[in-house]
Design a protein around this motif. Structure first.
Motif, PDB file in Angstrom:
ATOM      1  N   ASP A  77       3.820   2.393   7.264  1.00  0.00           N
ATOM      2  CA  ASP A  77       2.988   3.583   7.409  1.00  0.00           C
ATOM      3  C   ASP A  77       1.928   3.331   8.472  1.00  0.00           C
ATOM      4  OD1 ASP A  77       4.377   4.950   5.471  1.00  0.00           O
ATOM      5  OD2 ASP A  77       3.001   4.414   3.858  1.00  0.00           O
ATOM      6  N   ARG A 135       9.040   9.701   8.145  1.00  0.00           N
ATOM      7  CA  ARG A 135       8.301  10.718   7.407  1.00  0.00           C
ATOM      8  C   ARG A 135       6.930  10.881   8.050  1.00  0.00           C
ATOM      9  NH1 ARG A 135       9.882   7.204   3.854  1.00  0.00           N
ATOM     10  NH2 ARG A 135       7.804   6.348   3.464  1.00  0.00           N
ATOM     11  N   ASN A 149       5.408   7.391   8.878  1.00  0.00           N
ATOM     12  CA  ASN A 149       6.218   6.232   8.524  1.00  0.00           C
ATOM     13  C   ASN A 149       7.192   5.996   9.662  1.00  0.00           C
ATOM     14  OD1 ASN A 149       8.814   5.026   7.165  1.00  0.00           O
ATOM     15  ND2 ASN A 149       7.062   4.487   5.872  1.00  0.00           N
ATOM     16  N   ASP A 176      10.207  -0.561   8.170  1.00  0.00           N
ATOM     17  CA  ASP A 176       9.402   0.649   8.167  1.00  0.00           C
ATOM     18  C   ASP A 176       8.005   0.347   7.658  1.00  0.00           C
ATOM     19  OD1 ASP A 176      11.649   1.974   9.006  1.00  0.00           O
ATOM     20  OD2 ASP A 176      12.184   2.724   7.024  1.00  0.00           O
ATOM     21  N   ILE A 220      -0.499  10.140   8.182  1.00  0.00           N
ATOM     22  CA  ILE A 220       0.287   8.910   8.114  1.00  0.00           C
ATOM     23  C   ILE A 220       1.702   9.237   8.588  1.00  0.00           C
ATOM     24  CG2 ILE A 220       1.262   7.155   6.586  1.00  0.00           C
ATOM     25  CD1 ILE A 220      -1.695   6.865   6.696  1.00  0.00           C
TER      26      ILE A 220
END
Length: 183
Positions: free
Chosen positions: A78, A40, A67, A76, A65
């Motif tokens: 950020d 993301r 991910n 995972d 940010i």
């Protein structure tokens, strides 16, 4: 609807001087480029347009940010990303973007598409090697790190190993030192 239409900056009706444009960037933006190197992304871009009589100066800055998966553990996390780009837009007979910081657009254009510049700026801001910050500061606990033997060594053991390596002298150096002292 093409998402690039959201990243067009119309400059023909603007007065000479500085103007600010803000854009939100998410996964939809990268679907058009078939880029999926992260899970993301959420970023904000601010474009400062300085319109002059013969050219345009663009300052593009973004923060956000992404991910991404950790290359060591696969977890995972950020990752903060940011970047900036200064771009000069001149007018000419035909489009030319051969130079990194200067773009020439036709005299007939009344808007500029910054989507490709945002794409390159963000993609280049994401590092090739992504390491979870918990690995660097020692707070991340993971099965992968246990398997790799990350937790087996303590700081004290590591310091002792370094001290031993520093104290060990290569036999070849010993012979050379002996030559110096035999004078």
């Amino acid at each position: 609807m093409k998402i690039e239409n959201e990243f067009l900056i119309p400059f023909s009706g603007l007065k000479t001087g500085k103007h600010t444009f803000e854009f939100l960037i998410d996964n939809r933006f990268f679907e058009n480029y078939d880029y999926s190197d992260f899970n993301r992304i959420k970023a904000e871009a601010v474009v400062l347009l300085n319109k002059k009589s013969t050219l345009l100066e663009l300052n593009i800055e973004f923060k956000g940010i992404a991910n991404v998966p950790c290359d060591v553990t696969g977890q995972d996390f950020d990752m903060p990303i940011e970047g900036s780009l200064d771009l000069i837009v001149k007018f000419g007979d035909s489009f030319n973007n051969d130079h990194d910081e200067i773009v020439i657009i036709p005299f007939t254009e009344h808007q500029i598409d910054i989507s490709h510049y945002l794409y390159e700026l963000i993609v280049l801001a994401i590092p090739q090697k992504r390491v979870h910050p918990g690995i660097e500061n020692g707070t991340l606990e993971s099965e992968a790190l246990e398997y790799l033997g990350y937790y087996e060594e303590t700081e004290e053991e590591t310091e002792q190993e370094i001290e031993q390596e520093n104290n060990e002298i290569d036999p070849r150096w010993e012979k050379l030192k002996k030559l110096l002292t035999d004078k």
